[in-house]
Design a protein around this motif. Structure first.
Motif, PDB file in Angstrom:
ATOM      1  N   SER A  99      -9.148   3.611  -5.616  1.00  0.00           N
ATOM      2  CA  SER A  99      -8.624   2.769  -6.697  1.00  0.00           C
ATOM      3  C   SER A  99      -7.440   1.940  -6.222  1.00  0.00           C
ATOM      4  CB  SER A  99      -8.207   3.642  -7.887  1.00  0.00           C
ATOM      5  OG  SER A  99      -9.315   4.314  -8.428  1.00  0.00           O
ATOM      6  N   ILE A 100      -6.543   2.577  -5.464  1.00  0.00           N
ATOM      7  CA  ILE A 100      -5.379   1.853  -4.940  1.00  0.00           C
ATOM      8  C   ILE A 100      -5.837   0.764  -3.981  1.00  0.00           C
ATOM      9  CG2 ILE A 100      -3.283   2.062  -3.554  1.00  0.00           C
ATOM     10  CD1 ILE A 100      -3.056   4.952  -4.639  1.00  0.00           C
TER      11      ILE A 100
ATOM     12  N   ILE B  72       0.834  -1.204   0.000  1.00  0.00           N
ATOM     13  CA  ILE B  72       0.000   0.000   0.000  1.00  0.00           C
ATOM     14  C   ILE B  72       0.867   1.252   0.000  1.00  0.00           C
ATOM     15  CG2 ILE B  72      -1.620   1.345   1.395  1.00  0.00           C
ATOM     16  CD1 ILE B  72      -2.890  -1.335   2.238  1.00  0.00           C
TER      17      ILE B  72
ATOM     18  N   HIS C 135       2.444   1.898  -3.407  1.00  0.00           N
ATOM     19  CA  HIS C 135       1.522   2.265  -4.478  1.00  0.00           C
ATOM     20  C   HIS C 135       0.790   3.581  -4.214  1.00  0.00           C
ATOM     21  CE1 HIS C 135       2.253  -1.908  -5.591  1.00  0.00           C
ATOM     22  NE2 HIS C 135       1.747  -1.631  -6.770  1.00  0.00           N
ATOM     23  N   ALA C 136       1.005   4.164  -3.032  1.00  0.00           N
ATOM     24  CA  ALA C 136       0.394   5.471  -2.748  1.00  0.00           C
ATOM     25  C   ALA C 136       0.982   6.522  -3.684  1.00  0.00           C
ATOM     26  CB  ALA C 136       0.626   5.853  -1.293  1.00  0.00           C
ATOM     27  N   VAL C 137       0.225   7.550  -3.972  1.00  0.00           N
ATOM     28  CA  VAL C 137       0.669   8.586  -4.905  1.00  0.00           C
ATOM     29  C   VAL C 137       1.061   9.845  -4.136  1.00  0.00           C
ATOM     30  CG1 VAL C 137      -0.711   7.704  -6.805  1.00  0.00           C
ATOM     31  CG2 VAL C 137      -1.708   9.386  -5.256  1.00  0.00           C
TER      32      VAL C 137
ATOM     33  N   LEU D 130      -3.581   8.042  -0.499  1.00  0.00           N
ATOM     34  CA  LEU D 130      -4.266   6.798  -0.817  1.00  0.00           C
ATOM     35  C   LEU D 130      -5.624   7.140  -1.407  1.00  0.00           C
ATOM     36  CD1 LEU D 130      -3.679   3.757  -0.374  1.00  0.00           C
ATOM     37  CD2 LEU D 130      -4.846   3.934   1.829  1.00  0.00           C
TER      38      LEU D 130
ATOM     39  N   GLU E 160      -7.140  -2.374  -5.582  1.00  0.00           N
ATOM     40  CA  GLU E 160      -6.159  -3.252  -6.231  1.00  0.00           C
ATOM     41  C   GLU E 160      -5.280  -4.010  -5.244  1.00  0.00           C
ATOM     42  OE1 GLU E 160      -5.964  -3.956  -9.474  1.00  0.00           O
ATOM     43  OE2 GLU E 160      -7.813  -2.765  -9.624  1.00  0.00           O
TER      44      GLU E 160
END
Length: 452
Positions: A384-385, A369, A372-374, A381, A388
């Motif tokens: 969408s993340i 997590i 994949h955080a932006v 967060l 997945e």
């Protein structure tokens, strides 16, 4: 050699008076006191010390053996005695900066950015310049002073100035006055309050052990299934297990503030002292919601935002910052609002909320997590993340068995958390009354003895 003399520098103490809420003031407020209490200038009974940050460009100044108190140490341990810090400096860093090694018992009060947080040193430490530090003399107990600052956090914030960053400046700190009883009475008051905090700390240690046992239950499951990775798609799992995603098993959604339709936005004026709790990121701990400092909304606002109310078994995530944090919503938290900066996971019928909550707490999943955080400066967060997130789902009978084992451990942790809330509420009720002399120790002792 580290500096040990007081060098706060700057302007002298302010001559004005800013009255506080009870037992702390800038200047002498001349407010009548209870019998045996008196207003005292804090610098007359404790030595004021500042702190400093050694140069970050000098790696030889950091990662040594001298604990160094920063803002996050204070916000994460508010009101406590600390024995370790997030960062450490070297003797060289101490010698080549204005930082000073202060003795155990020093009371540290944050004065910038996050104003009003207090900790005490359990061992000798240095601090950043974000603190005013108090080395107590024989007339004042360091434990008593820590409780006094804890009780007067909002007062300290009233003393801060600044349009961008609020700061309590040294002229105000030098003029601090505190309402004190005699030293023996201070120690008696601290002992009563300490009994509650000791019980809270004891419960937290037991709760920590139950969490470790729960993680061991999960590890045993992966070992039995010979599952070497939860996130790699090429990892083999038993034939009656399956790989899926969180979005395929659960519904994900945002909090009321970010995703509410026009007309459902909350503003600062919507928050009230007594109302329905609104869960924010700062309230999300390790699988638990901390009610301490929680914001509340009026019932009418909750009805308007009913689609964002939490249900038992939901999992709440922090949307930004420490995106690994999540908490399972317990029965007594159902009906609270999923508020600012939070995301909600509503678990479907294909799995168990408790199992899923502990699954999401697995270190490998938390790292997935976080990766994949932006966001370049602060991780963010989104649904969408979360949708997945890879999920390894064991066979139904194995999941039920694991869930039953987790249930007993989780019930213990939840009970301890609930008890700690009660103890903290009692402490916070007694705190201002004891410190002001409105309630005497002998009367408070009977109340405390009933619960500890």
């Amino acid at each position: 050699m580290p500096r040990t003399d007081t060098r706060t520098g700057g302007r002298p103490a302010t001559t004005g008076v800013i009255a506080g809420q009870g037992v702390l003031s800038v200047g002498n407020p001349a407010i009548p006191t209870a019998d045996g209490f008196r207003w005292v200038r804090l610098t007359d009974v404790a030595r004021l010390e500042s702190g400093h940050t050694p140069s970050r460009s000098k790696p030889e100044y950091w990662n040594g053996y001298v604990p160094w108190v920063g803002i996050r140490d204070a916000t994460g341990n508010h009101g406590r005695v600390i024995f370790k810090t997030r960062q450490w400096i070297t003797d060289e860093g101490l010698a080549n900066s204005s930082a000073r090694l202060l003795p155990a018992g020093t009371v540290c009060l944050s004065r910038t950015a996050s104003v009003g947080y207090v900790v005490a040193m359990g061992v000798p430490m240095a601090t950043s310049q974000d603190f005013v530090n108090w080395v107590c003399g024989p007339e004042i107990s360091s434990t008593y002073l820590r409780y006094l600052f804890l009780a007067e956090q909002e007062t300290v914030r009233r003393f801060a100035h600044g349009s961008t960053h609020q700061t309590v400046y040294f002229p105000e700190a030098k003029a601090f006055h505190v309402c004190l009883p005699e030293r023996r009475e201070q120690e008696a008051i601290a002992e009563v309050l300490g009994a509650l905090d000791d019980r809270i700390a004891h419960n937290e240690r037991i709760s920590g052990t139950t969490n470790e046992l729960a993680r061991a239950v999960m590890e045993e499951l992966w070992f039995k299934g010979d599952v070497t990775s939860l996130t790699r798609a090429d990892t083999v799992v038993p034939h009656d297990w399956r790989r899926t995603t969180l979005g395929a098993l659960c519904a994900t959604g945002g909090g009321a503030i970010q995703t509410g339709p026009f007309g459902s936005q909350l503003h600062a004026s919507d928050y009230v002292e007594v109302g329905i709790p609104s869960v924010m990121p700062q309230n999300i701990g390790d699988n638990q919601i901390a009610e301490d400092g929680i914001a509340r909304i009026a019932a009418a606002d909750a009805e308007r935002l009913s689609k964002y109310l939490l249900a038992e078994g939901d999992i709440v995530y922090s949307r930004r910052g420490d995106v690994k944090r999540r908490a399972l919503v317990r029965k007594y938290e159902a009906g609270w609002l999923c508020g600012t900066g939070c995301l909600r996971v509503r678990v479907g019928t294909a799995t168990e909320p408790l199992f899923m909550s502990y699954y999401l707490g697995e270190p490998e999943i938390q790292e997935w997590i976080a990766q994949h955080a932006v966001g370049a400066t602060m991780p963010n967060l989104n649904t969408s993340i979360l949708g997945e997130v890879p999920v390894v789902l064991p066979a139904n009978n194995e999941m039920r068995q694991v869930n039953e084992r987790l249930s007993g451990l989780d019930a213990t942790a939840a009970h301890l958390q609930h008890e700690n809330r009660t103890l903290a509420d009692l402490r916070d009720t007694l705190l201002p009354q004891l410190l002001s002399g409105k309630l005497r120790v002998k009367d408070a002792v009977r109340t405390v003895e009933e619960v500890v």
